[in-house]
Design a protein around this motif. Sequence first.
Motif, PDB file in Angstrom:
ATOM      1  N   ARG A 183       0.824  -1.206   0.000  1.00  0.00           N
ATOM      2  CA  ARG A 183       0.000   0.000   0.000  1.00  0.00           C
ATOM      3  C   ARG A 183       0.863   1.263   0.000  1.00  0.00           C
ATOM      4  NH1 ARG A 183      -5.285   0.190   3.670  1.00  0.00           N
ATOM      5  NH2 ARG A 183      -5.832  -1.589   2.370  1.00  0.00           N
ATOM      6  N   ILE A 184       2.013   1.207   0.662  1.00  0.00           N
ATOM      7  CA  ILE A 184       2.911   2.365   0.653  1.00  0.00           C
ATOM      8  C   ILE A 184       3.331   2.669  -0.780  1.00  0.00           C
ATOM      9  CG2 ILE A 184       5.185   3.214   1.346  1.00  0.00           C
ATOM     10  CD1 ILE A 184       4.809   1.588   3.966  1.00  0.00           C
ATOM     11  N   ILE A 185       3.698   1.645  -1.509  1.00  0.00           N
ATOM     12  CA  ILE A 185       4.124   1.841  -2.900  1.00  0.00           C
ATOM     13  C   ILE A 185       2.952   2.316  -3.765  1.00  0.00           C
ATOM     14  CG2 ILE A 185       4.795   0.549  -4.975  1.00  0.00           C
ATOM     15  CD1 ILE A 185       6.932  -0.803  -3.370  1.00  0.00           C
ATOM     16  N   GLY A 193       3.367  11.136  -4.349  1.00  0.00           N
ATOM     17  CA  GLY A 193       4.283  11.525  -3.274  1.00  0.00           C
ATOM     18  C   GLY A 193       5.694  11.705  -3.819  1.00  0.00           C
ATOM     19  N   ASP A 194       6.382  12.784  -3.401  1.00  0.00           N
ATOM     20  CA  ASP A 194       7.764  12.969  -3.858  1.00  0.00           C
ATOM     21  C   ASP A 194       8.755  13.125  -2.713  1.00  0.00           C
ATOM     22  OD1 ASP A 194       6.846  15.460  -3.155  1.00  0.00           O
ATOM     23  OD2 ASP A 194       6.994  16.318  -5.162  1.00  0.00           O
ATOM     24  N   VAL A 195       8.244  13.107  -1.483  1.00  0.00           N
ATOM     25  CA  VAL A 195       9.111  13.086  -0.307  1.00  0.00           C
ATOM     26  C   VAL A 195       8.681  11.885   0.521  1.00  0.00           C
ATOM     27  CG1 VAL A 195       9.818  14.306   1.787  1.00  0.00           C
ATOM     28  CG2 VAL A 195       9.296  15.610  -0.292  1.00  0.00           C
ATOM     29  N   LEU A 196       9.656  11.090   0.965  1.00  0.00           N
ATOM     30  CA  LEU A 196       9.312   9.889   1.728  1.00  0.00           C
ATOM     31  C   LEU A 196       9.959   9.962   3.105  1.00  0.00           C
ATOM     32  CD1 LEU A 196       8.103   7.005   1.906  1.00  0.00           C
ATOM     33  CD2 LEU A 196      10.191   6.154   0.811  1.00  0.00           C
ATOM     34  N   MET A 197       9.126   9.886   4.151  1.00  0.00           N
ATOM     35  CA  MET A 197       9.644   9.847   5.517  1.00  0.00           C
ATOM     36  C   MET A 197       9.437   8.449   6.083  1.00  0.00           C
ATOM     37  SD  MET A 197       8.356  13.559   6.993  1.00  0.00           S
ATOM     38  CE  MET A 197       9.135  13.394   8.595  1.00  0.00           C
ATOM     39  N   CYS A 198      10.540   7.773   6.412  1.00  0.00           N
ATOM     40  CA  CYS A 198      10.423   6.401   6.918  1.00  0.00           C
ATOM     41  C   CYS A 198      11.734   5.958   7.555  1.00  0.00           C
ATOM     42  CB  CYS A 198      10.059   5.448   5.784  1.00  0.00           C
ATOM     43  SG  CYS A 198      11.313   5.320   4.502  1.00  0.00           S
ATOM     44  N   ALA A 220      11.005   4.539 -10.227  1.00  0.00           N
ATOM     45  CA  ALA A 220       9.788   4.948 -10.929  1.00  0.00           C
ATOM     46  C   ALA A 220       8.771   5.595  -9.996  1.00  0.00           C
ATOM     47  CB  ALA A 220       9.167   3.743 -11.633  1.00  0.00           C
ATOM     48  N   LEU A 221       8.970   5.447  -8.673  1.00  0.00           N
ATOM     49  CA  LEU A 221       8.059   6.084  -7.720  1.00  0.00           C
ATOM     50  C   LEU A 221       8.127   7.604  -7.828  1.00  0.00           C
ATOM     51  CD1 LEU A 221       8.266   4.248  -4.274  1.00  0.00           C
ATOM     52  CD2 LEU A 221       6.325   4.397  -5.831  1.00  0.00           C
ATOM     53  N   GLY A 222       9.288   8.113  -8.215  1.00  0.00           N
ATOM     54  CA  GLY A 222       9.422   9.562  -8.342  1.00  0.00           C
ATOM     55  C   GLY A 222       9.741  10.275  -7.042  1.00  0.00           C
ATOM     56  N   ILE A 223      10.250   9.538  -6.057  1.00  0.00           N
ATOM     57  CA  ILE A 223      10.668  10.181  -4.801  1.00  0.00           C
ATOM     58  C   ILE A 223      11.913  11.026  -5.071  1.00  0.00           C
ATOM     59  CG2 ILE A 223      11.589   9.755  -2.483  1.00  0.00           C
ATOM     60  CD1 ILE A 223       8.668   9.033  -2.687  1.00  0.00           C
ATOM     61  N   LYS A 224      11.902  12.248  -4.570  1.00  0.00           N
ATOM     62  CA  LYS A 224      13.050  13.141  -4.778  1.00  0.00           C
ATOM     63  C   LYS A 224      13.861  13.312  -3.497  1.00  0.00           C
ATOM     64  CE  LYS A 224      12.304  13.979  -9.080  1.00  0.00           C
ATOM     65  NZ  LYS A 224      12.288  12.501  -9.229  1.00  0.00           N
TER      66      LYS A 224
END
Lengths: 453, 453
Positions: A183-185, A193-198, A220-224
Amino acid sequence: MDLSRPYWNMEVEPKLNTPEMRELQNEKLVRNMPAIYDRIPLVRKRMDEAGVGVEDIRSLDDLQKIPIYGQPQMRELLMEVGFDMKKILHMLMGDMADDVYVMAATSGTTGIPTPYPVVRSGLPLMREMNNRILWRCGVRPGHKIVLAFGLSMFLAGSPTLLALEDFPGITIIPVGAEAGTERIINFTRLFGGDVLMCTPSLALHLIERAPEIMGDSVKALGIKILLCGAEPGAGIPEVRERIEREYGAKLFDAGAGAGVSCDHPEYQGMHWIADDMVYYELVNPETGKNVPLQDGATGLGVFTTLGAEGSGIMGIRMTLGDVHQVFTSPCPCGKSGFRYRIVGRTDDMLKVKGVMVYPAQIKSVVESFIPRTTGEFRILLDEPPPRVVPPLKIRIEYGEQVREGDLASLTEEVQEKMHRMVKIRPEIQWIPPRTLPRSDKKTQYIEKLYEKK
Amino acid sequence: MDLSRPYWNMEVEPKLNTPEMRELQNEKLVRNMPAIYDRIPLVRKRMDEAGVGVEDIRSLDDLQKIPIYGQPQMRELLMEVGFDMKKILHMLMGDMADDVYVMAATSGTTGIPTPYPVVRSGLPLMREMNNRILWRCGVRPGHKIVLAFGLSMFLAGSPTLLALEDFPGITIIPVGAEAGTERIINFTRLFGGDVLMCTPSLALHLIERAPEIMGDSVKALGIKILLCGAEPGAGIPEVRERIEREYGAKLFDAGAGAGVSCDHPEYQGMHWIADDMVYYELVNPETGKNVPLQDGATGLGVFTTLGAEGSGIMGIRMTLGDVHQVFTSPCPCGKSGFRYRIVGRTDDMLKVKGVMVYPAQIKSVVESFIPRTTGEFRILLDEPPPRVVPPLKIRIEYGEQVREGDLASLTEEVQEKMHRMVKIRPEIQWIPPRTLPRSDKKTQYIEKLYEKK
């Protein structure tokens, strides 16, 4: 809003770690100490027991007269009051206990969670601190932040949702670690989402699972921007390099106090960004004495709030039990704030001929030799820690391409670096790659030979 | 603050469901319609397709010219744009899409979550609505609220944490449903939670597990108020009675719009508490025509925001697909606001000789005969729904103490009540108690005989 400015708070942050700031800290502490003593029963108790009066605290240096307080002391107190949280909260916060807005706590895997209450009056400070950190990571209006820490009572969960509230123009996607990898993906992708906090381990896990879940690499998620914390990892070169490469993103390390790493390509530790709110000290965990804040110094990170609140996670000389190494020289990134990196926990400490050694330090040296090592190792202990009869024995996996004949010179190189970085010269036993058991849980780097005797 | 006042908002709530309020709604709608049409592409599209211009909306009654919009239409739109959430958000909210603060969504068990974005400018309304609900449930400063809905992206999760923010003096304990039963119980007890927000099934589950986890009945938790929602249950007499008795607490039912039940001992439905913010209509799900809001009337609950925002979950004539029955006569509790109860979902609808029947209505009648029935039943369908050739066949478990000889008269009584309440006279087949399979999941009340043919 000037989006190109280097700091969130242009008034305070340029002054971090300057003599002017120290003046301000000194003044704040001395001014607020009487109120803190009056309002916070636990501080009063600790000072009374140490025979320290309010009038004895006339400068930052006087603070050392008050013994530090950590989880062991907190657990003792919890037992003393029969786990009566109401009493504990009153001890920690006095009348402010009625003003607790969100009750955060440690996970309580040991059965009893340690409370980290968030008070209403503390929210603005929490937000200011978070805004400084986000700004330094390059978060700007328009970014969409996937919150993938556990959303339950942990500090990085629900309280963070509130702490982000006045950062302008961001969207929060509160998926939560509990929702699971798939679900996160999916939600990150679907909602952009482009910022990931984890946690760093979750970030690593997503790399493995992405191809199977979305038929594409994690890039491919596009996290920056990744903002990791709550456990070590984001400060380990091998882990950093892998995460940044696979995501095609910048990785920042935050936590264990009020800090965040910078965007210098090489990890420089976390910049302490809250001098005006929290006073930072290093303390020798054995003697309890202050360690001067000099480049390379090591000790327990100890925090003292400078606000009249004097409560919660950062009270007076509170420690999370993390051992820090500090760097006070200017950072090559050019940003303000001295840096600290976590080198271990007091629970992990070994003592070799008077030298305090932490497994994380050994790890960092062993990993710096990848690919000539696999990065995997074990510390072999013949007796229960912390005391070790030298030399400290370390079993290290050599790399796939290494030949037997190379090991002698490799041993010397590793010993040399250990001596330079950790101040010990260990005995090294080489073993073939992939010999040591791997775990997706937290690896135990210590092999307790004394238990097998 | 006057803690004894009956309503959170003494200015608005006394006027709920009055002609004066209707005037105000009318005025607000007509004033804001041009802005909504301009700002919200989806509203513009729907009105254009229906050939309805802004100038055609001169009163609340004119609103019926715009067709209603629900999950089926939303799913269609999602497919049309290739699940491009950015496009969807823009359709739903126009430029306000840039102002989304927290992205909430349905769970997406069908694969694709429906977005319910929370905009910054909508937070004050959300908070006002929540404050009215909490106040009616008896929540006051000093209460400690255990948040045990899923803390992830669901509306009752993270958004609720934010929605509670300006209710004075409460403490939130955000345990979250994901933490699991054991932690919910332990943290509630440890931190002294006295208000529990969760699904009715979780509330029931805690009753079962409490003795094993804490060696005491759930009553020992000290919960005084339960606020349940997100699924039916809190409105079912048997469930209500059990929860209130076992917890020694008051149970309130909330959700499916802007409503909350009152503290009358017998369930009176949920009072609609937001006339000034959201206009409420009933619509015949078959004809799409308005159903006059009269005591006992049934139809789809349809919501229209009266603010210039005109977006998110409560846009223009949006429905969640729930079928409501309304009660406009004064409530015996004395509080304002007409009431509605959920009698089913459009997906569940059966049609018996032109009468719309929902399994929840049947359930409610069967349960009203406990202990002469066990409350368990199945609707037997020979053909796929919704059309049913009369009579509707219902298999019902008789109670433990019922003798064969009593069944004939019981049949007549049940048929009589069915006719009075649901307007059908079903064929009843009696079966012994404990014959039907029980499930801790959602019970399927319909037995599809046609699939077994």
